[in-house]
Design an enzyme around this catalytic site. Structure first.
Site, PDB file in Angstrom:
ATOM      1  N   PRO A 279       0.820  -1.214   0.000  1.00 44.66           N
ATOM      2  CA  PRO A 279       0.000   0.000   0.000  1.00 44.66           C
ATOM      3  C   PRO A 279       0.852   1.262   0.000  1.00 44.66           C
ATOM      4  CG  PRO A 279       0.191  -0.833   2.221  1.00 44.66           C
ATOM      5  CD  PRO A 279       0.922  -1.818   1.336  1.00 44.66           C
ATOM      6  N   GLY A 280       0.394   2.267  -0.720  1.00 44.71           N
ATOM      7  CA  GLY A 280       1.027   3.579  -0.690  1.00 44.71           C
ATOM      8  C   GLY A 280      -0.019   4.605  -0.277  1.00 44.71           C
ATOM      9  N   ARG A 281      -0.930   4.863  -1.211  1.00 41.20           N
ATOM     10  CA  ARG A 281      -1.966   5.873  -1.017  1.00 41.20           C
ATOM     11  C   ARG A 281      -2.734   5.708   0.295  1.00 41.20           C
ATOM     12  NH1 ARG A 281      -4.368   8.507  -5.129  1.00 41.20           N
ATOM     13  NH2 ARG A 281      -3.726   6.907  -6.598  1.00 41.20           N
ATOM     14  N   ARG A 319      -2.217  16.292  -8.924  1.00 39.86           N
ATOM     15  CA  ARG A 319      -3.345  15.366  -9.084  1.00 39.86           C
ATOM     16  C   ARG A 319      -4.576  16.005  -9.739  1.00 39.86           C
ATOM     17  NH1 ARG A 319      -5.778  13.096  -5.506  1.00 39.86           N
ATOM     18  NH2 ARG A 319      -5.989  11.077  -6.486  1.00 39.86           N
ATOM     19  N   TYR A 323      -5.356  14.067 -13.139  1.00 45.92           N
ATOM     20  CA  TYR A 323      -6.454  13.094 -13.140  1.00 45.92           C
ATOM     21  C   TYR A 323      -7.812  13.719 -12.833  1.00 45.92           C
ATOM     22  CZ  TYR A 323      -2.498  10.243 -11.207  1.00 45.92           C
ATOM     23  OH  TYR A 323      -1.307   9.656 -10.913  1.00 45.92           O
ATOM     24  N   CYS A 351       1.480  29.323 -15.724  1.00 44.99           N
ATOM     25  CA  CYS A 351       0.894  29.742 -16.996  1.00 44.99           C
ATOM     26  C   CYS A 351       0.322  28.553 -17.759  1.00 44.99           C
ATOM     27  CB  CYS A 351       1.953  30.459 -17.818  1.00 44.99           C
ATOM     28  SG  CYS A 351       2.702  31.780 -16.872  1.00 44.99           S
ATOM     29  N   TYR A 379       1.088  10.992  -3.402  1.00 49.37           N
ATOM     30  CA  TYR A 379       1.233  11.488  -4.772  1.00 49.37           C
ATOM     31  C   TYR A 379       1.043  13.003  -4.819  1.00 49.37           C
ATOM     32  CZ  TYR A 379       0.859   6.488  -5.412  1.00 49.37           C
ATOM     33  OH  TYR A 379       1.061   5.133  -5.292  1.00 49.37           O
TER      34      TYR A 379
HETATM   35  C1  LIG Z   1       2.323   2.372  -7.051  1.00 47.03           C
HETATM   36  C2  LIG Z   1       2.425   0.951  -6.673  1.00 47.03           C
HETATM   37  C3  LIG Z   1       1.876   0.504  -5.459  1.00 47.03           C
HETATM   38  C4  LIG Z   1       1.107   1.409  -4.519  1.00 47.03           C
HETATM   39  O1  LIG Z   1      -0.135   1.761  -5.013  1.00 47.03           O
HETATM   40  P1  LIG Z   1      -1.167   2.589  -4.077  1.00 47.03           P
HETATM   41  O2  LIG Z   1      -2.336   2.806  -4.932  1.00 47.03           O
HETATM   42  O3  LIG Z   1      -0.474   3.850  -3.710  1.00 47.03           O
HETATM   43  O4  LIG Z   1      -1.448   1.741  -2.897  1.00 47.03           O
HETATM   44  C5  LIG Z   1       2.075  -0.809  -5.126  1.00 47.03           C
HETATM   45  N1  LIG Z   1       2.742  -1.670  -5.943  1.00 47.03           N
HETATM   46  C6  LIG Z   1       3.256  -1.278  -7.117  1.00 47.03           C
HETATM   47  C7  LIG Z   1       3.974  -2.251  -7.971  1.00 47.03           C
HETATM   48  C8  LIG Z   1       3.114   0.040  -7.518  1.00 47.03           C
HETATM   49  O5  LIG Z   1       3.622   0.429  -8.706  1.00 47.03           O
END
Ligand SMILES: *Cc1c(COP(=O)(O)O)cnc(C)c1O
Length: 422
Positions: A279-281, A319, A323, A351, A379
């Protein structure tokens, strides 16, 4: 004024605070634009996921690209996280905070020779291999270095994550991973190699996934592959399901992690493989906000709305432009009650007509207004650039009553020092 526990925001003595610290104090101390993160929210987000996965043999690998500030990485390392990286630069960040390279998974379709060599040298936990060419390159570099390379094949399960096309990665038409049949071939090759050793399998089907259906569909096809491999005498230590768990920005329902955990457990049954997630987001988005000051107010030429020109821009938070992403907007110091709410676009000084942070918001603003763009912890800074020769924002981490600058604002000297005079 929104007081939302997701963001650790609350009102104390008339001042909007993140944890115990007033946002206007942070703005005067560190200037604007400025990213502000809540350590408590980061910890809670991590612990909720860890809790949901706790009935299983599971490991969280924080996806560094969502927010790669060293202090954020150190915080997750202290909570027990491993890391998912997509570049040699991200690997260096993890090593800088004392992360164990054996706990690092290296994803990405374009690993260079230099990146592979660095990862082999430090003893990376696993390469997530995305093509035949990459597997051969890793094998050749490992032979040269006389080490064995740990590999997992990234499978593209061809499921629709039902998210924005730019953040969908699990369809046949995407550049990521290989199909199940090709994966079998690559595993066969790896199994017969004396240089490669197979550690697992992985997939990552996209980001901001609201419903766990597509994730479970991906798991089913991964498990089919795991069984075919078992039949061929190839057993895997880990199954990596990637990240992509959706969060609430506006009115989305965040993914129900406990329900997801329960369904995973049910599907995995008595399998003994280590389960990995990336997980990141979901760990960082709602832990961060972007503080920005109004510079000017002006009215659209057709009179339909106002533009609040602020000191943050698309180079700070891409963002919305990239998107059409929606971020909640809060006025930190609302003007007196005689100022009526009206419709505003929050725009930056760049600009480009695509330089906006929010559109059509009902707000009462004046030219002194300090604004917080919420849910900017993922992000946000990691996608920031120097477009228009703008220095990147400062970053601040709040922990209870404590405030720490974790990245100083960039100066013009910082930007110019890479350029060579004619
Ligand atoms: C970006 C990425 C993630 C994380 O995705 P999230 O939507 O931020 O949780 C995990 N694995 C891989 C391979 C990624 O490229």
């Amino acid at each position: 004024m929104t007081c939302d526990p997701r963001h650790a925001l609350s009102e104390k003595d008339g001042a909007l605070c993140i944890e115990q610290v007033p946002l206007n104090q942070i703005a005067s101390q560190f200037g604007t634009p400025c990213y502000v993160y809540s350590a408590a929210t980061l910890r809670t987000q991590y612990q909720q996921l860890a809790q949901a996965l706790s009935p299983m043999n599971a490991r969280i690998h924080y996806s560094v690209k969502a927010n790669s500030n060293l202090s954020i990485l150190a915080l997750f390392k202290d909570l027990g996280a491993g890391f998912d990286i997509v570049s040699g630069g991200e690997l260096s960040r993890v090593l800088t905070v004392g992360g164990d390279p054996a706990d690092v998974i290296f994803s990405g379709v374009g690993k260079s020779v230099e990146e592979i060599d660095l990862a082999l040298k430090v003893g990376i936990g696993c390469f997530n291999v995305e093509s035949h060419g990459e597997l051969s390159r890793i094998e050749a570099r490992a032979q040269l270095a006389q080490v064995r390379a740990p590999v997992s094949i990234r499978v593209n399960p061809n499921v629709d994550a039902k998210t924005h096309p730019y953040i969908s990665t699990g369809l046949k038409s995407n550049k990521f991973g290989v199909d199940a049949a090709s994966a079998l071939t690559l595993y066969g090759h790896a199994a017969s190699s004396r240089t490669l050793y197979i550690t697992g399998v992985d997939c990552h089907i996209g980001s901001q996934i609201a419903d766990d259906g597509p994730l479970l569909e991906a798991l089913d096809s991964i498990l089919e592959l795991v069984d075919s491999l078992e039949e061929r005498g190839i057993s895997l230590e880990h199954i990596n399901l990637g990240g992509g768990f959706g969060v609430r920005y506006q009115d989305e329902v965040a993914m129900d992690l406990d329900a997801y955990g329960a369904r995973l457990q049910q599907r995995l049954g008595s399998r003994s493989n280590l389960l990995c997630v990336e997980p990141g987001r979901s760990l960082t988005a709602n832990a961060g906000l972007l503080l920005t000051q109004v510079e000017y107010l002006k009215t659209a030429q057709d009179g339909s709305k106002g533009f609040a020109v602020v000191d943050a821009a698309m180079n700070d938070l891409l963002r919305p432009s990239l998107y059409q992403a929606w971020h909640d907007v809060v006025v930190v110091n609302p003007p007196d009650k005689t100022t009526l709410a009206q419709t505003w676009d929050i725009v930056g000084p760049i600009c480009e007509s695509s330089d906006f942070l929010a559109k059509d918001r009902q707000l009462s603003l004046d030219e002194e207004s300090l604004i917080a763009i919420l849910s900017s912890g993922a992000y946000g800074m990691s996608l920031a650039s120097n477009y228009n020769t703008r220095g990147r924002a400062a970053e601040v981490l709040v922990d209870g009553t404590e405030v720490k600058c974790i990245r100083r604002r960039e100066t013009i000297q910082d930007q110019l020092r890479f350029e060579l005079p004619l």
